[in-house]
Motif scaffolding. Structure first.
Motif, PDB file in Angstrom:
ATOM      1  N   LYS A   1      14.524  43.385 -17.223  1.00  9.77           N
ATOM      2  CA  LYS A   1      15.912  43.618 -17.345  1.00  9.77           C
ATOM      3  C   LYS A   1      16.673  42.778 -16.098  1.00  9.77           C
TER       4      LYS A   1
ATOM      5  N   PHE B   1      17.642  40.229 -30.632  1.00  2.40           N
ATOM      6  CA  PHE B   1      19.144  41.245 -30.546  1.00  2.40           C
ATOM      7  C   PHE B   1      20.243  40.324 -30.238  1.00  2.40           C
TER       8      PHE B   1
ATOM      9  N   ASN C   1      22.972  39.863 -27.776  1.00  2.00           N
ATOM     10  CA  ASN C   1      24.001  40.543 -26.893  1.00  2.00           C
ATOM     11  C   ASN C   1      25.650  40.705 -26.703  1.00  2.00           C
TER      12      ASN C   1
ATOM     13  N   GLU D   1      21.454  48.675 -22.730  1.00  8.97           N
ATOM     14  CA  GLU D   1      20.432  49.465 -24.117  1.00  8.97           C
ATOM     15  C   GLU D   1      20.000  48.157 -24.941  1.00  8.97           C
ATOM     16  N   ARG D   2      19.733  47.387 -24.151  1.00 10.39           N
ATOM     17  CA  ARG D   2      19.012  46.488 -25.165  1.00 10.39           C
ATOM     18  C   ARG D   2      17.971  46.318 -24.593  1.00 10.39           C
TER      19      ARG D   2
ATOM     20  N   ARG E   1      13.978  43.061 -24.075  1.00 16.74           N
ATOM     21  CA  ARG E   1      13.631  41.765 -24.329  1.00 16.74           C
ATOM     22  C   ARG E   1      12.297  42.155 -24.328  1.00 16.74           C
TER      23      ARG E   1
ATOM     24  N   LYS F   1      16.963  36.827 -26.084  1.00 14.25           N
ATOM     25  CA  LYS F   1      15.408  37.172 -26.362  1.00 14.25           C
ATOM     26  C   LYS F   1      14.230  37.074 -25.112  1.00 14.25           C
TER      27      LYS F   1
END
Length: 187
Positions: free
Chosen positions: A32, A114, A116, A40-41, A43, A124
């Motif tokens: 991150k 996902f 973004n 909130e996401r 890889r 990814k």
């Protein structure tokens, strides 16, 4: 082309020894921070599995991310060519060409992509391509205190990854997709 120039072809992959994972999440945090992934996401992620009943419980942890497949379905379905595969096997997204349609997200059997919301493109794991191109390991590999992940070139017979896969049995999560994943789980 590379062979004609006398440069040996590379084929990057990753081996994961789940027996070493302590669920510290350093790999997730490093990814991150290195790649400016939205809060909130993710890889990459680490799945926790528990088995048994109290008081006889056991836990195991399984790092997961893009498998940088040899025959990626995400690349096959991309209508603009934004999802592509480099000659060295890394599967990437060209943000300039991504229209955010999400076909690649649906096509990925490993749930590794996902949308973004900040950049308005699909995101990814890139295996920290900017680091790899500079001769460094991906951030998740470098940061792990127990060296769960081993990154390298499958074509480099003297390399750590090749030696590890030659001495340890591994498996890949081969789903009925024909993707030929390059994330090897050591068993």
């Amino acid at each position: 082309m590379r062979e004609r120039l006398g440069i040996e072809a590379r084929r990057y992959a990753l081996a994961v020894d789940t027996r070493k994972c302590i669920h510290c999440m350093a790999c997730v945090v490093a990814c991150k921070a290195e790649n400016d992934v939205p809060p909130e996401r993710f890889r990459n992620r680490v799945h926790a599995h528990t088995r048994g009943e109290f008081p006889h419980l056991s836990a195991s942890f399984e790092p997961e991310q893009c498998h940088h497949c040899a025959s990626p379905s995400c690349v096959r379905v991309c209508p603009t060519g934004a999802s592509y595969q480099r000659e060295d096997g890394l599967v990437l997204v060209d943000g300039a060409d991504c229209i955010g349609c999400g076909y690649c997200i649906i096509a990925c059997p490993y749930d590794a992509r996902f949308f973004n919301e900040e950049t308005r493109i699909v995101d990814k794991c890139t295996m920290c391509v900017h680091r790899v191109d500079a001769g460094r390991e991906p951030a998740c590999v470098e940061t792990c205190p127990t060296r769960v992940r081993t990154f390298g070139d499958l074509e480099d017979k003297a390399g750590a990854l090749h030696r590890l896969l030659a001495t340890r049995r591994s498996q890949v999560k081969k789903l009925e997709t024909g993707n030929d994943p390059q994330l090897h789980y050591l068993v």
